[in-house]
Motif scaffolding. Structure first.
Motif, PDB file in Angstrom:
ATOM      1  N   VAL A   1       0.824  -1.075  -0.091  1.00 53.56           N
ATOM      2  CA  VAL A   1       0.024  -0.005  -0.026  1.00 53.56           C
ATOM      3  C   VAL A   1       0.967   1.205  -0.146  1.00 53.56           C
ATOM      4  O   VAL A   1       1.778   1.555   0.961  1.00 53.56           O
ATOM      5  N   PHE A   2       0.766   2.009  -1.107  1.00 52.70           N
ATOM      6  CA  PHE A   2       1.685   3.049  -1.156  1.00 52.70           C
ATOM      7  C   PHE A   2       1.065   4.145  -2.093  1.00 52.70           C
ATOM      8  O   PHE A   2       0.322   3.807  -2.960  1.00 52.70           O
ATOM      9  N   TRP A   3       1.652   5.526  -2.056  1.00 53.27           N
ATOM     10  CA  TRP A   3       1.209   6.814  -2.998  1.00 53.27           C
ATOM     11  C   TRP A   3       2.013   6.596  -4.134  1.00 53.27           C
ATOM     12  O   TRP A   3       3.091   6.198  -4.023  1.00 53.27           O
ATOM     13  N   HIS A   4       1.360   6.975  -5.352  1.00 55.56           N
ATOM     14  CA  HIS A   4       2.023   6.987  -6.485  1.00 55.56           C
ATOM     15  C   HIS A   4       1.622   8.084  -7.379  1.00 55.56           C
ATOM     16  O   HIS A   4       0.653   7.836  -8.203  1.00 55.56           O
ATOM     17  N   GLY A   5       2.119   9.196  -7.529  1.00 57.47           N
ATOM     18  CA  GLY A   5       1.706  10.092  -8.197  1.00 57.47           C
ATOM     19  C   GLY A   5       0.376  10.583  -8.042  1.00 57.47           C
ATOM     20  O   GLY A   5      -0.413  10.510  -6.835  1.00 57.47           O
ATOM     21  N   SER A   6      -0.347  11.139  -9.106  1.00 56.50           N
ATOM     22  CA  SER A   6      -1.668  11.728  -9.159  1.00 56.50           C
ATOM     23  C   SER A   6      -2.519  11.355 -10.409  1.00 56.50           C
ATOM     24  O   SER A   6      -1.667  10.930 -11.200  1.00 56.50           O
TER      25      SER A   6
ATOM     26  N   HIS B   1      -5.256  15.613 -10.944  1.00 59.29           N
ATOM     27  CA  HIS B   1      -4.429  15.952  -9.856  1.00 59.29           C
ATOM     28  C   HIS B   1      -4.713  15.591  -8.450  1.00 59.29           C
ATOM     29  O   HIS B   1      -4.582  16.061  -7.439  1.00 59.29           O
ATOM     30  N   ARG B   2      -5.592  14.324  -8.465  1.00 60.53           N
ATOM     31  CA  ARG B   2      -5.977  13.638  -7.205  1.00 60.53           C
ATOM     32  C   ARG B   2      -4.827  12.637  -6.823  1.00 60.53           C
ATOM     33  O   ARG B   2      -4.449  11.935  -7.801  1.00 60.53           O
TER      34      ARG B   2
ATOM     35  N   LEU C   1      -4.329  14.318   4.897  1.00 64.68           N
ATOM     36  CA  LEU C   1      -3.513  15.517   5.616  1.00 64.68           C
ATOM     37  C   LEU C   1      -2.459  16.117   5.002  1.00 64.68           C
ATOM     38  O   LEU C   1      -2.157  17.518   5.055  1.00 64.68           O
ATOM     39  N   HIS C   2      -1.922  15.557   4.113  1.00 64.97           N
ATOM     40  CA  HIS C   2      -0.622  15.996   3.503  1.00 64.97           C
ATOM     41  C   HIS C   2      -0.887  16.100   1.832  1.00 64.97           C
ATOM     42  O   HIS C   2       0.251  16.702   1.355  1.00 64.97           O
ATOM     43  N   LEU C   3      -1.481  15.349   1.155  1.00 66.76           N
ATOM     44  CA  LEU C   3      -1.378  15.377  -0.240  1.00 66.76           C
ATOM     45  C   LEU C   3      -2.322  15.921  -1.029  1.00 66.76           C
ATOM     46  O   LEU C   3      -1.985  16.416  -2.155  1.00 66.76           O
ATOM     47  N   VAL C   4      -3.682  16.002  -0.731  1.00 68.46           N
ATOM     48  CA  VAL C   4      -4.732  16.713  -1.274  1.00 68.46           C
ATOM     49  C   VAL C   4      -4.522  18.168  -1.353  1.00 68.46           C
ATOM     50  O   VAL C   4      -4.167  18.862  -0.706  1.00 68.46           O
ATOM     51  N   ASP C   5      -5.223  18.671  -2.505  1.00 71.25           N
ATOM     52  CA  ASP C   5      -5.143  20.099  -2.667  1.00 71.25           C
ATOM     53  C   ASP C   5      -6.508  20.494  -1.802  1.00 71.25           C
ATOM     54  O   ASP C   5      -7.410  19.867  -1.608  1.00 71.25           O
ATOM     55  N   ARG C   6      -6.402  21.710  -1.419  1.00 67.37           N
ATOM     56  CA  ARG C   6      -7.451  22.468  -0.804  1.00 67.37           C
ATOM     57  C   ARG C   6      -8.826  22.615  -1.533  1.00 67.37           C
ATOM     58  O   ARG C   6      -9.877  22.388  -1.200  1.00 67.37           O
ATOM     59  N   ASP C   7      -8.372  22.581  -2.962  1.00 70.97           N
ATOM     60  CA  ASP C   7      -9.538  23.113  -3.800  1.00 70.97           C
ATOM     61  C   ASP C   7     -10.148  21.677  -4.283  1.00 70.97           C
ATOM     62  O   ASP C   7     -11.057  21.623  -4.853  1.00 70.97           O
ATOM     63  N   ASN C   8      -9.307  20.624  -4.185  1.00 70.35           N
ATOM     64  CA  ASN C   8      -9.816  19.466  -4.713  1.00 70.35           C
ATOM     65  C   ASN C   8      -9.353  18.226  -3.652  1.00 70.35           C
ATOM     66  O   ASN C   8      -8.250  17.495  -4.051  1.00 70.35           O
TER      67      ASN C   8
ATOM     68  N   ASP D   1      -5.426   6.088 -19.607  1.00 67.03           N
ATOM     69  CA  ASP D   1      -6.536   7.092 -20.010  1.00 67.03           C
ATOM     70  C   ASP D   1      -6.704   7.994 -18.692  1.00 67.03           C
ATOM     71  O   ASP D   1      -7.280   9.261 -18.732  1.00 67.03           O
ATOM     72  N   ASN D   2      -6.429   7.498 -17.363  1.00 66.44           N
ATOM     73  CA  ASN D   2      -6.574   8.565 -16.152  1.00 66.44           C
ATOM     74  C   ASN D   2      -5.375   8.734 -15.512  1.00 66.44           C
ATOM     75  O   ASN D   2      -5.411   9.612 -14.639  1.00 66.44           O
ATOM     76  N   LEU D   3      -4.202   7.727 -15.697  1.00 69.28           N
ATOM     77  CA  LEU D   3      -3.223   8.261 -14.774  1.00 69.28           C
ATOM     78  C   LEU D   3      -1.997   8.656 -16.022  1.00 69.28           C
ATOM     79  O   LEU D   3      -1.569   7.739 -16.864  1.00 69.28           O
ATOM     80  N   PRO D   4      -1.158   9.654 -15.580  1.00 65.96           N
ATOM     81  CA  PRO D   4      -0.116  10.102 -16.420  1.00 65.96           C
ATOM     82  C   PRO D   4       0.976   9.077 -16.060  1.00 65.96           C
ATOM     83  O   PRO D   4       2.056   9.000 -17.148  1.00 65.96           O
TER      84      PRO D   4
END
Length: 234
Positions: A6-11, A15-16, A51-58, A139-142
């Protein structure tokens, strides 16, 4: 200790931040007593991302659940229940998109059937794919993780690739899997007993039918949990 499961990988393209959950790998390699800790690891990573990765607007996240190695008769209901209850209570409306890839064929067919009757808003969040998942990801992930066939060279993918290469070398094959006691089907007994062919055929038919019913029931339960997660609660 869960960094390869389980890990974070880009957006994604919106930009989520994208959380990768290798559910099949966890269920096929972890002992039963370790699986609740894996569920807590998922929740912990969601908390970190919010808490640390998401944008305040999204303020939403994308989740990719990889089911490779998951048996349709061994769906990890306890893990899914634990995660769904905690995420519903503490992180409502956080899910932007949920990818479920390499889902076993029977479970995928049942899930696709139920998708047709859910609300369009919820349906839009769900993307369920089998082995032909790459187009949906591109189609959804860069950037696609290296282990999923992408060309990513980030530190996470590089470290994971080296770790799995070492494990493959130690086991002698990349697809080897240790059969644990809790992975064995309820219908399997040891040692095997030789029966008359007609009795074996009847038992095989009965067991296949029972397995199909169990698979259908479990798959429906799993899909209903996913719907609960997506229906404006995560």
């Amino acid at each position: 200790m869960w960094s390869n499961m389980v890990f974070w990988h880009g957006s994604d393209l919106l930009h989520r931040p994208c959380l990768i959950v290798r559910l099949g790998m966890a269920c096929s390699s972890l002992a039963s007593q370790d699986r609740p800790q894996f569920a807590r690891a998922i929740v912990s990573q969601v908390e970190y991302g919010v808490l640390h990765l998401v944008d305040r607007d999204n303020p939403q996240i994308t989740v990719l659940v990889d089911c490779e190695g998951l048996s349709p008769l061994r769906i990890p209901m306890q893990i899914l229940r634990s995660c769904s209850y905690i995420l519903q209570d503490h992180f409502p409306n956080r899910l932007g998109c949920l990818f479920v890839i390499r889902l076993p064929a029977i479970a995928r067919v049942i899930a696709q059937t139920f998708i047709q009757v859910i609300k369009p808003v919820t349906k839009k969040k769900l993307k369920i794919e089998g082995e032909m998942y790459k187009k949906a990801l591109y189609d959804n992930l860069p950037t696609i993780p290296l282990y999923l066939g992408g060309d990513c060279t980030c530190a996470t993918c590089s470290k994971m690739g080296k770790r799995e290469m070492v494990q493959s070398h130690e086991t002698g094959t990349s697809s080897s899997r240790v059969v644990r006691e809790d992975d064995v089907s309820d219908n399997e007994e040891f040692p095997s007993v030789c029966l008359h062919p007609s009795i074996e055929l009847e038992l095989d038919d009965r067991q296949s039918y029972e397995k199909l019913l169990r698979t259908a029931a479990i798959s429906v339960l799993v899909f209903m949990i996913v719907i609960a997660l997506c229906k404006g609660n995560l």
